[in-house]
Design a protein around this motif. Structure first.
Motif, mmCIF file in Angstrom:
data_model
loop_
_atom_site.group_PDB
_atom_site.id
_atom_site.type_symbol
_atom_site.label_atom_id
_atom_site.label_comp_id
_atom_site.label_asym_id
_atom_site.label_seq_id
_atom_site.Cartn_x
_atom_site.Cartn_y
_atom_site.Cartn_z
ATOM 1 N N MET A 1 0.711 -1.616 -0.226
ATOM 2 C CA MET A 1 -0.265 0.012 0.068
ATOM 3 C C MET A 1 1.241 1.357 -0.541
ATOM 4 S SD MET A 1 -3.258 1.296 -0.160
ATOM 5 C CE MET A 1 -3.694 -0.307 0.200
ATOM 6 N N LYS A 2 0.927 2.255 -0.954
ATOM 7 C CA LYS A 2 1.513 3.393 -1.105
ATOM 8 C C LYS A 2 1.030 4.364 -0.648
ATOM 9 C CE LYS A 2 4.429 1.598 -2.953
ATOM 10 N NZ LYS A 2 5.800 0.755 -2.405
ATOM 11 N N ALA A 3 1.404 5.511 -0.173
ATOM 12 C CA ALA A 3 1.176 7.144 0.600
ATOM 13 C C ALA A 3 -0.249 6.937 -0.534
ATOM 14 C CB ALA A 3 1.865 7.382 0.518
ATOM 15 N N SER A 4 -0.364 6.849 -1.722
ATOM 16 C CA SER A 4 -1.293 7.645 -2.847
ATOM 17 C C SER A 4 -2.804 7.087 -2.085
ATOM 18 C CB SER A 4 -0.672 7.299 -3.877
ATOM 19 O OG SER A 4 -0.509 5.574 -4.545
ATOM 20 N N ASP A 5 -2.809 5.794 -1.132
ATOM 21 C CA ASP A 5 -4.183 5.577 -1.109
ATOM 22 C C ASP A 5 -4.927 6.606 -0.567
ATOM 23 O OD1 ASP A 5 -3.156 2.655 -1.179
ATOM 24 O OD2 ASP A 5 -4.268 3.246 -2.702
ATOM 25 N N GLU A 421 -7.092 -0.845 9.918
ATOM 26 C CA GLU A 421 -6.003 -1.654 9.845
ATOM 27 C C GLU A 421 -5.259 -2.311 8.429
ATOM 28 O OE1 GLU A 421 -5.864 -3.555 12.547
ATOM 29 O OE2 GLU A 421 -7.557 -2.550 13.125
ATOM 30 N N GLU A 422 -5.579 -1.357 7.564
ATOM 31 C CA GLU A 422 -4.909 -1.073 6.259
ATOM 32 C C GLU A 422 -3.796 -0.852 6.349
ATOM 33 O OE1 GLU A 422 -6.149 -0.201 1.564
ATOM 34 O OE2 GLU A 422 -7.233 -0.387 2.875
ATOM 35 N N GLU A 423 -2.631 -1.098 5.931
ATOM 36 C CA GLU A 423 -1.520 -0.299 6.049
ATOM 37 C C GLU A 423 -1.017 0.631 5.073
ATOM 38 O OE1 GLU A 423 1.516 -3.085 8.522
ATOM 39 O OE2 GLU A 423 0.335 -2.842 10.487
ATOM 40 N N PHE A 424 -0.085 1.592 5.225
ATOM 41 C CA PHE A 424 0.875 1.882 4.310
ATOM 42 C C PHE A 424 2.267 2.859 4.492
ATOM 43 C CE2 PHE A 424 -1.665 5.398 6.018
ATOM 44 C CZ PHE A 424 -0.290 6.306 6.218
ATOM 45 N N GLU A 425 2.684 2.823 3.446
ATOM 46 C CA GLU A 425 4.292 3.615 4.094
ATOM 47 C C GLU A 425 3.813 4.754 3.210
ATOM 48 O OE1 GLU A 425 8.559 2.787 2.165
ATOM 49 O OE2 GLU A 425 7.887 0.797 2.489
ATOM 50 N N VAL A 426 4.391 5.588 4.118
ATOM 51 C CA VAL A 426 4.953 7.271 3.959
ATOM 52 C C VAL A 426 5.532 7.729 2.543
ATOM 53 C CG1 VAL A 426 5.213 9.079 4.545
ATOM 54 C CG2 VAL A 426 3.661 7.846 5.942
ATOM 55 N N ASP A 427 5.245 8.073 1.545
ATOM 56 C CA ASP A 427 5.857 8.806 0.924
ATOM 57 C C ASP A 427 5.909 9.742 0.475
ATOM 58 O OD1 ASP A 427 6.823 9.323 -2.208
ATOM 59 O OD2 ASP A 427 5.914 8.203 -2.917
ATOM 60 N N ALA A 428 6.628 10.848 1.025
ATOM 61 C CA ALA A 428 6.539 12.462 1.321
ATOM 62 C C ALA A 428 5.933 12.753 -0.333
ATOM 63 C CB ALA A 428 7.650 12.750 1.814
ATOM 64 N N ALA A 429 6.615 12.123 -1.430
ATOM 65 C CA ALA A 429 6.373 13.466 -2.464
ATOM 66 C C ALA A 429 5.228 13.242 -3.202
ATOM 67 C CB ALA A 429 7.320 12.672 -3.689
ATOM 68 N N ARG A 430 4.006 11.556 -2.239
ATOM 69 C CA ARG A 430 2.674 11.261 -2.677
ATOM 70 C C ARG A 430 1.428 12.201 -1.814
ATOM 71 N NH1 ARG A 430 2.770 7.365 -6.710
ATOM 72 N NH2 ARG A 430 0.759 7.540 -6.771
ATOM 73 N N LEU A 431 2.111 13.059 -0.986
ATOM 74 C CA LEU A 431 1.276 13.576 -0.035
ATOM 75 C C LEU A 431 0.864 15.154 -0.468
ATOM 76 C CD1 LEU A 431 3.454 13.597 3.391
ATOM 77 C CD2 LEU A 431 1.284 11.985 2.116
ATOM 78 N N HIS A 432 -0.647 15.802 -0.470
ATOM 79 C CA HIS A 432 -0.923 16.824 -0.770
ATOM 80 C C HIS A 432 -0.230 17.979 -0.358
ATOM 81 C CE1 HIS A 432 -4.201 14.426 -2.758
ATOM 82 N NE2 HIS A 432 -4.128 14.030 -2.437
ATOM 83 N N HIS A 433 0.196 18.476 0.706
ATOM 84 C CA HIS A 433 0.809 19.581 1.283
ATOM 85 C C HIS A 433 2.314 19.767 0.491
ATOM 86 C CE1 HIS A 433 3.700 16.778 4.025
ATOM 87 N NE2 HIS A 433 4.233 17.847 3.510
ATOM 88 N N ARG A 434 2.311 21.271 0.136
ATOM 89 C CA ARG A 434 2.984 21.707 -0.359
ATOM 90 C C ARG A 434 4.572 21.519 -0.975
ATOM 91 N NH1 ARG A 434 1.922 25.955 -4.674
ATOM 92 N NH2 ARG A 434 -0.020 26.617 -2.910
ATOM 93 N N ASN A 435 5.308 20.774 0.202
ATOM 94 C CA ASN A 435 6.482 20.685 0.437
ATOM 95 C C ASN A 435 6.575 18.949 0.485
ATOM 96 O OD1 ASN A 435 8.469 23.028 -0.941
ATOM 97 N ND2 ASN A 435 5.983 24.242 0.642
ATOM 98 N N PRO A 436 7.240 18.493 -0.577
ATOM 99 C CA PRO A 436 7.523 16.838 -0.028
ATOM 100 C C PRO A 436 8.531 16.778 1.462
ATOM 101 C CG PRO A 436 9.013 17.059 -1.982
ATOM 102 C CD PRO A 436 7.989 18.659 -1.360
ATOM 103 N N ILE A 437 8.072 17.189 2.035
ATOM 104 C CA ILE A 437 9.169 16.381 3.428
ATOM 105 C C ILE A 437 8.341 15.992 4.432
ATOM 106 C CG2 ILE A 437 9.415 19.317 3.941
ATOM 107 C CD1 ILE A 437 12.581 18.266 4.955
ATOM 108 N N THR A 438 8.248 15.568 5.420
ATOM 109 C CA THR A 438 8.286 14.672 6.710
ATOM 110 C C THR A 438 8.417 13.761 7.369
ATOM 111 O OG1 THR A 438 5.546 13.975 7.758
ATOM 112 C CG2 THR A 438 6.886 13.235 5.092
#
Length: 473
Positions: A1-5, A421-438
């Motif tokens: 599962m990707k963060a795009s989910d 219960e569904e899990e995902f790995e956080v991919d900063a580049a696929r989050l919606h906030h403006r700058n891809p860092i977390t």
């Protein structure tokens, strides 16, 4: 599962079959429904229940047992692995627009909010330019949000040196309260209050029963601590000692005792301050307190040297402190959990040098707050119902949003569909906030938000967020 989910999309998987079909009941509030949502599991004020939720004109008009047979123009049947939640309310979000929109903006921030199950945010008075310290500045910010907000947005005002006369006009214009700093805010246009200025402003706010929310760190304590510098997180942590929070909170509580004003302690990271807060509350001081997902899920021991995505003020502290914060939540001393979503551009995080002294302090997490807290909570045996109280009903109550924060008749149909219960790995580049860092990048979290509804409509489909005023929602 990707963060795009974490993007907002309809639920997948087989729909949960309701109980055997029956004729629609003659339930008050169930006629002429626009939408019915059926869930085998829903977090309600009465606990986890199997329900049908009837919606008309954006409001919940019926909550009936699953199988009641409510009928509507549209229906959403949750899958077996999904839980229906009230939309989260995040009362600590730095949107930064206008003036620093390259850091964040209403479009990106509210899209990220919707993707994380957040249906209402309250925007901080900084780091926008101008800051929200006058009514004209508030109108500028409202104009920006009106065009592009995907979820509902309210606003805090700011209390800065010389702004006492602006507090009542801002209150009358509908801000939910006033933020002040007791230490340098990091931006020159939002100065901090000295103790005598804090007390003067609290006395003014008490006259109209307003709320002061305080970034509580003591500049004297920090001024004598080691200077923040270099790549070692331990050195940065030493530069923001826990005693700085304790001294500043003591100052706030003393001023609140003398003035009778309502105060709220922002982003508590130091659990050692909890006993004095509990004692003050027992004495009648009107004080509430929040903490944040990063203080509940991350620890100083695990922060890699040079990993400036973890820098925030006050800082992420040790594991034992994190455990004590959880105890403060469970015993009720800490009232709510909100993100303090505080993004910046990548260059300001000093990623090239990893210098904690030079990096901007702030954690970007609005899309991940629910998943982060739920992941930690379930590992501690804390139920989803409690997490929802901390992140939805509690924040709504803090700012007086009586139509938010619960799946109940009379509340707005702000809802989130969570696969806990569904899990995902956080991919900063696929989050919606403006700058891809977390700081959560690469972490495996549980809890995928599959759908978010704002007043019964898909959140994220178009900028349909309303601008909220104190006392009107």
């Amino acid at each position: 599962m990707k963060a795009s989910d974490l993007t907002v999309h309809p639920p997948h998987g087989a729909a949960a079959a309701p109980s055997a079909a029956v004729a629609p009941r003659d339930v008050e509030g169930a006629r002429g429904l626009d939408l019915v949502v059926r869930a085998a599991r829903a977090v309600t004020p009465e606990g986890m229940r199997a329900v049908e939720v009837g919606v008309r004109d954006g409001f919940i008009t019926a909550v009936e047992p699953l199988g009641a047979g409510l009928a509507a123009e549209r229906a959403i049947d949750l899958a077996d692995d999904e839980v229906l939640l009230p939309g989260l309310v995040d009362t600590h979000v730095h949107v930064n627009e206008p003036g620093r929109t390259e850091w964040e903006g209403f479009e990106s921030a509210t899209r990220a909010a919707a993707a994380g199950g957040v249906t209402t945010i309250v925007d901080m008075p900084l780091n926008s330019v101008p800051p929200t310290t006058t009514v004209p500045a508030l109108e500028v910010k409202r104009a920006e949000a009106r065009r592009t907000a995907y979820v509902d947005v309210g606003f805090w005002g700011g209390a800065v040196p010389g702004s006492t006369a602006d507090l009542r006009p801002l209150h009358d214009e509908g801000v939910f309260g006033f933020k002040c700093f007791l230490i340098d805010s990091g931006v020159p246009e939002f100065g901090h209050l000295e103790p005598e200025e804090l007390e003067r402003d609290l006395a003014e706010i008490a006259r109209f029963d307003g709320l002061m929310i305080v970034h509580a760190e003591d500049p004297g304590v920090i001024g004598t601590a080691p200077h923040a510098h270099g790549r070692r997180y331990a050195d940065f942590l030493s530069s923001r000692p826990a005693r700085a929070e304790e001294e500043a909170i003591a100052t706030v509580l003393a001023a609140a005792r003398r003035t009778g004003a309502r105060v709220h302690i922002l982003h508590l990271s130091d659990a050692a301050a909890l006993p004095m807060i509990a004692e003050a509350r027992a004495e009648g001081v009107r004080v509430t307190v929040e903490t944040c997902p990063h203080y509940l899920t991350l620890t100083a021991e695990e922060v890699p040297d040079g990993a400036t995505a973890f820098k925030c003020c006050p800082p992420i502290r040790e594991e034992s402190n994190r455990d004590a914060l959880w105890q403060g939540l469970l015993d009720g001393t800490i009232d709510i959990v909100v993100t303090d979503h505080s993004p910046s551009t990548l260059d300001l995080k000093a990623l090239d040098t990893g210098d904690f002294g030079a990096a901007w302090g702030g954690v970007a997490s609005i899309q991940l707050g629910l998943a982060a807290v739920w992941t930690e909570a379930r590992g501690r045996g804390v139920g989803l119902e409690q997490v929802v109280r901390w992140m939805s009903g509690g924040p709504a109550a803090l700012v007086g949003l009586g139509t938010k924060g619960a799946i109940a008749v009379g509340r707005q149909a702000d809802l989130a569909v969570l696969a806990p219960e569904e899990e995902f790995e956080v991919d900063a580049a696929r989050l919606h906030h403006r700058n891809p860092i977390t700081p959560y990048a690469g972490r495996r979290l549980a809890g995928v938000v599959r759908r978010t509804l704002l007043r019964g409509q898909e959140a994220g489909a178009e900028p349909a967020g309303a601008l909220l005023r104190r006392g009107e929602a």
